[in-house]
Design a protein around this motif. Sequence first.
Motif, PDB file in Angstrom:
ATOM      1  N   GLU A 164       1.543  12.813   4.227  1.00 48.75           N
ATOM      2  CA  GLU A 164       0.761  12.370   3.078  1.00 48.75           C
ATOM      3  C   GLU A 164       1.013  13.315   1.919  1.00 48.75           C
ATOM      4  N   GLU A 165       0.933  12.762   0.731  1.00 47.85           N
ATOM      5  CA  GLU A 165       1.070  13.552  -0.491  1.00 47.85           C
ATOM      6  C   GLU A 165      -0.330  13.756  -1.053  1.00 47.85           C
ATOM      7  N   ARG A 166      -0.765  14.977  -1.056  1.00 48.38           N
ATOM      8  CA  ARG A 166      -2.100  15.279  -1.561  1.00 48.38           C
ATOM      9  C   ARG A 166      -2.109  15.219  -3.085  1.00 48.38           C
ATOM     10  N   THR A 167      -3.281  14.938  -3.624  1.00 48.40           N
ATOM     11  CA  THR A 167      -3.471  14.957  -5.077  1.00 48.40           C
ATOM     12  C   THR A 167      -4.446  16.084  -5.394  1.00 48.40           C
ATOM     13  N   GLU A 168      -4.791  16.228  -6.641  1.00 48.52           N
ATOM     14  CA  GLU A 168      -5.780  17.243  -7.029  1.00 48.52           C
ATOM     15  C   GLU A 168      -7.194  16.851  -6.617  1.00 48.52           C
ATOM     16  N   HIS A 169      -7.340  15.665  -6.070  1.00 48.41           N
ATOM     17  CA  HIS A 169      -8.627  15.155  -5.599  1.00 48.41           C
ATOM     18  C   HIS A 169      -8.636  15.204  -4.073  1.00 48.41           C
ATOM     19  N   PRO A 170      -9.603  15.874  -3.473  1.00 51.40           N
ATOM     20  CA  PRO A 170      -9.561  16.104  -2.026  1.00 51.40           C
ATOM     21  C   PRO A 170      -9.614  14.849  -1.159  1.00 51.40           C
ATOM     22  N   TYR A 171     -10.158  13.763  -1.645  1.00 48.13           N
ATOM     23  CA  TYR A 171     -10.253  12.536  -0.847  1.00 48.13           C
ATOM     24  C   TYR A 171      -9.170  11.519  -1.190  1.00 48.13           C
ATOM     25  N   VAL A 172      -8.303  11.832  -2.125  1.00 48.95           N
ATOM     26  CA  VAL A 172      -7.284  10.874  -2.572  1.00 48.95           C
ATOM     27  C   VAL A 172      -5.899  11.408  -2.234  1.00 48.95           C
ATOM     28  N   ILE A 173      -5.114  10.555  -1.566  1.00 52.88           N
ATOM     29  CA  ILE A 173      -3.742  10.896  -1.184  1.00 52.88           C
ATOM     30  C   ILE A 173      -2.816   9.743  -1.538  1.00 52.88           C
ATOM     31  N   ARG A 174      -1.543  10.005  -1.405  1.00 52.92           N
ATOM     32  CA  ARG A 174      -0.517   8.964  -1.442  1.00 52.92           C
ATOM     33  C   ARG A 174       0.220   9.081  -0.119  1.00 52.92           C
ATOM     34  N   MET A 175       0.576   7.945   0.438  1.00 57.76           N
ATOM     35  CA  MET A 175       1.327   7.958   1.689  1.00 57.76           C
ATOM     36  C   MET A 175       2.365   6.849   1.637  1.00 57.76           C
ATOM     37  N   PRO A 176       3.636   7.202   1.813  1.00 59.38           N
ATOM     38  CA  PRO A 176       4.668   6.171   1.808  1.00 59.38           C
ATOM     39  C   PRO A 176       4.334   5.075   2.821  1.00 59.38           C
ATOM     40  N   GLY A 177       4.490   3.836   2.387  1.00 54.20           N
ATOM     41  CA  GLY A 177       4.239   2.712   3.272  1.00 54.20           C
ATOM     42  C   GLY A 177       2.794   2.240   3.315  1.00 54.20           C
ATOM     43  N   VAL A 178       1.909   2.919   2.622  1.00 50.92           N
ATOM     44  CA  VAL A 178       0.502   2.524   2.574  1.00 50.92           C
ATOM     45  C   VAL A 178       0.175   2.164   1.134  1.00 50.92           C
ATOM     46  N   ALA A 179      -0.297   0.949   0.913  1.00 54.02           N
ATOM     47  CA  ALA A 179      -0.666   0.448  -0.414  1.00 54.02           C
ATOM     48  C   ALA A 179       0.478   0.610  -1.420  1.00 54.02           C
ATOM     49  N   GLY A 180       1.685   0.428  -0.955  1.00 56.29           N
ATOM     50  CA  GLY A 180       2.836   0.530  -1.842  1.00 56.29           C
ATOM     51  C   GLY A 180       3.030   1.919  -2.434  1.00 56.29           C
ATOM     52  N   GLY A 181       2.511   2.941  -1.754  1.00 49.06           N
ATOM     53  CA  GLY A 181       2.620   4.308  -2.263  1.00 49.06           C
ATOM     54  C   GLY A 181       1.601   4.649  -3.326  1.00 49.06           C
ATOM     55  N   ARG A 182       0.714   3.698  -3.613  1.00 52.28           N
ATOM     56  CA  ARG A 182      -0.337   3.944  -4.607  1.00 52.28           C
ATOM     57  C   ARG A 182      -1.415   4.826  -3.987  1.00 52.28           C
ATOM     58  N   PRO A 183      -2.233   5.488  -4.811  1.00 47.79           N
ATOM     59  CA  PRO A 183      -3.277   6.367  -4.279  1.00 47.79           C
ATOM     60  C   PRO A 183      -4.279   5.602  -3.412  1.00 47.79           C
ATOM     61  N   VAL A 184      -4.633   6.200  -2.284  1.00 45.71           N
ATOM     62  CA  VAL A 184      -5.618   5.646  -1.362  1.00 45.71           C
ATOM     63  C   VAL A 184      -6.628   6.727  -0.997  1.00 45.71           C
ATOM     64  N   VAL A 185      -7.748   6.294  -0.447  1.00 49.42           N
ATOM     65  CA  VAL A 185      -8.741   7.239   0.056  1.00 49.42           C
ATOM     66  C   VAL A 185      -8.228   7.777   1.389  1.00 49.42           C
ATOM     67  N   ARG A 186      -8.240   9.105   1.522  1.00 51.00           N
ATOM     68  CA  ARG A 186      -7.752   9.770   2.736  1.00 51.00           C
ATOM     69  C   ARG A 186      -8.406   9.182   3.985  1.00 51.00           C
ATOM     70  N   ASN A 187      -7.641   9.071   5.057  1.00 44.46           N
ATOM     71  CA  ASN A 187      -8.078   8.529   6.347  1.00 44.46           C
ATOM     72  C   ASN A 187      -8.483   7.061   6.268  1.00 44.46           C
ATOM     73  N   SER A 188      -7.935   6.353   5.298  1.00 42.29           N
ATOM     74  CA  SER A 188      -8.183   4.922   5.175  1.00 42.29           C
ATOM     75  C   SER A 188      -6.963   4.282   4.524  1.00 42.29           C
ATOM     76  N   ARG A 189      -7.000   2.989   4.408  1.00 51.27           N
ATOM     77  CA  ARG A 189      -5.966   2.263   3.673  1.00 51.27           C
ATOM     78  C   ARG A 189      -6.568   1.648   2.414  1.00 51.27           C
TER      79      ARG A 189
END
Length: 111
Positions: A11-36
């Motif tokens: 996962e690619e972390r952002t400056e927001h602790p609950y928001v990440i990017r993960m290849p293959g999830v939501a087209g690589g757009r930001p998602v809430v960590r531990n969810s889709r």
Amino acid sequence: MAIVAEPTTPEERTEHPYVIRMPGVAGGRPVVRNSRTAVWHIARLFRAGYTASEIAQEFEHLSLAAIYDAISYYLDHRSEVDGDIAANTVEAALREARAARDAQGRVRFSD
């Protein structure tokens, strides 16, 4: 003892602790960590006037802290997330599929 598999894609972390990017999830757009759950989806509700508590009722699997952080991410990255919202409309899907609705609301595809 249970063996827990490590994620195959980091996962690619952002400056927001609950928001990440993960290849293959939501087209690589930001998602809430531990969810889709995509940040754009939470932001769309926020823009429509929902409070964080009301959004949390819609997404019972997310904590209120995660909802607030997703809203904060949206406010910090408004143009990016607004673009994600625009890209995830019925109209955008119809354009991509080269289709349109007729007067009765039926979807018609171009040749």
